[in-house]
Scaffold this active site. Sequence first.
Site, PDB file in Angstrom:
ATOM      1  N   PHE A 135       0.853  -1.189   0.000  1.00 63.69           N
ATOM      2  CA  PHE A 135       0.000   0.000   0.000  1.00 63.69           C
ATOM      3  C   PHE A 135       0.888   1.238   0.000  1.00 63.69           C
ATOM      4  CE2 PHE A 135      -2.275   3.575   1.808  1.00 63.69           C
ATOM      5  CZ  PHE A 135      -3.442   3.561   1.059  1.00 63.69           C
ATOM      6  N   ASP A 222       9.270   2.652   1.832  1.00 62.93           N
ATOM      7  CA  ASP A 222       8.104   3.375   2.334  1.00 62.93           C
ATOM      8  C   ASP A 222       7.997   3.088   3.834  1.00 62.93           C
ATOM      9  OD1 ASP A 222       5.610   4.206   3.145  1.00 62.93           O
ATOM     10  OD2 ASP A 222       4.561   3.516   1.338  1.00 62.93           O
ATOM     11  N   LYS A 251       2.726   9.868   8.376  1.00 64.08           N
ATOM     12  CA  LYS A 251       2.004   9.439   9.582  1.00 64.08           C
ATOM     13  C   LYS A 251       2.561   9.969  10.915  1.00 64.08           C
ATOM     14  CE  LYS A 251      -0.860   5.726   7.914  1.00 64.08           C
ATOM     15  NZ  LYS A 251      -0.576   5.176   6.595  1.00 64.08           N
TER      16      LYS A 251
END
Length: 401
Positions: A135, A222, A251
């Site tokens: 993702f 990532d 995040k």
Amino acid sequence: MSATAAPTSPHVMNTYGRLPIALVRGQGCRVWDVNGKAYLDGLGGIAVNTLGHNHPELVPALQEQLTQLIHTSNYYYVPGQEVLAERLTALSGMTNAFFCCTGLEANEAAIKLARKFGHDKGIERPEIVVYEHAFHGRSLATLSATGNPKIQKGFGPLVEGFIRVPLNDIEALKKATEGNPNVVAVMFETIQGEGGIHPMRWDYLQQVRALCDTNDWLMMIDEIQTGIGRTGKWFAHQWAGIVPDVMSLAKGLGSGVPVGAVVAGPKAANIFQPGNHGTTFGGNPLAMRAGIETLRIMEKDGLLQNAADVGAHLKAALQAAFEGVAGVKEVRGQGLMLGIELDRPAGAVLTRACDAGLLLSVTADSVIRLVPPLVLTVAEADEIVALLAPIVKAFLAEPAQ
Ligand SMILES: *Cc1c(COP(=O)(O)O)cnc(C)c1O
């Protein structure tokens, strides 16, 4: 609306299946809804609220920043960018950072870096290796890099230039790229988050590093969900003892204030030149202050160690609670990024936990995900298990739907 009516948002686009609660206040690992009901926060705003809610040092620092300067644009130097870039490069062993606002924006920048890295070498149609179940975000390029046909459906044509391989299989990676001169990069999560908490093996990571060196590819990690201390190291790939060429962050970096970054090592640090890339909001003084204070407080309060210790305690307690329970396939993950995989869709656990006062999420349909703030205490970890275990056991004891 009566005090207990379910909240609705008829003028907000219907992009999420929301739980019927509206949260209005938080303190540490606890949040309260409009009716005054308390919840233990096992989700941390999806791995965002690193320092928990209403942190006694973060909030005054942000208040001070608000009165000084919020935003100026990247037409001028922003002193906080250099401070945060210096910290991130020192912690990662890399050299330069670009600041943006979100995860997908960081990954977009990484993908553009890889493409220009190729073009600068004379590769006209650069290709990037990505993974099944990955993702990377919801923009067109990052959605195309994502390995989930369900969320890609309806948005074609997707962006081309991605080659997909399975996780932890070095032979498959070699085979998929063999004799292909257009490959410029390999992009992956160290522990797949949305894909269901699937860790990459550390020895596989080392093999990918070697392959990237041999072939002059960029290794792009990532770390948007795994980074900023979540697994007990600043960045999860540090468990494997390697350094990537490009790393995306977001995040947890701003503890709730939107802050994203792409950090690059020598191979990728000078690819972008003026005019190649940009962002209006990215790296503004408020965002930089949030990032700087988050890292400072994490270091001062030993939150990497806390994530490692409380995470290990929580994982062991969950494993003990679900030992021998039919329907629980595995408890896995590292630090405070844990998944409990069931043998069936786990959506009902989400709503029942919410009713019982515990926030969590379910990914990949059947994996209960816990990504709480890194300030979680052992007592709060035990409370998570005490709330969650009976719900999961009762759910699994019911006849399968
Ligand atoms: C959440 C996430 C993203 C996307 O971040 P946004 O801020 O939602 O755009 C990308 N990659 C990973 C690994 C993520 O967990």
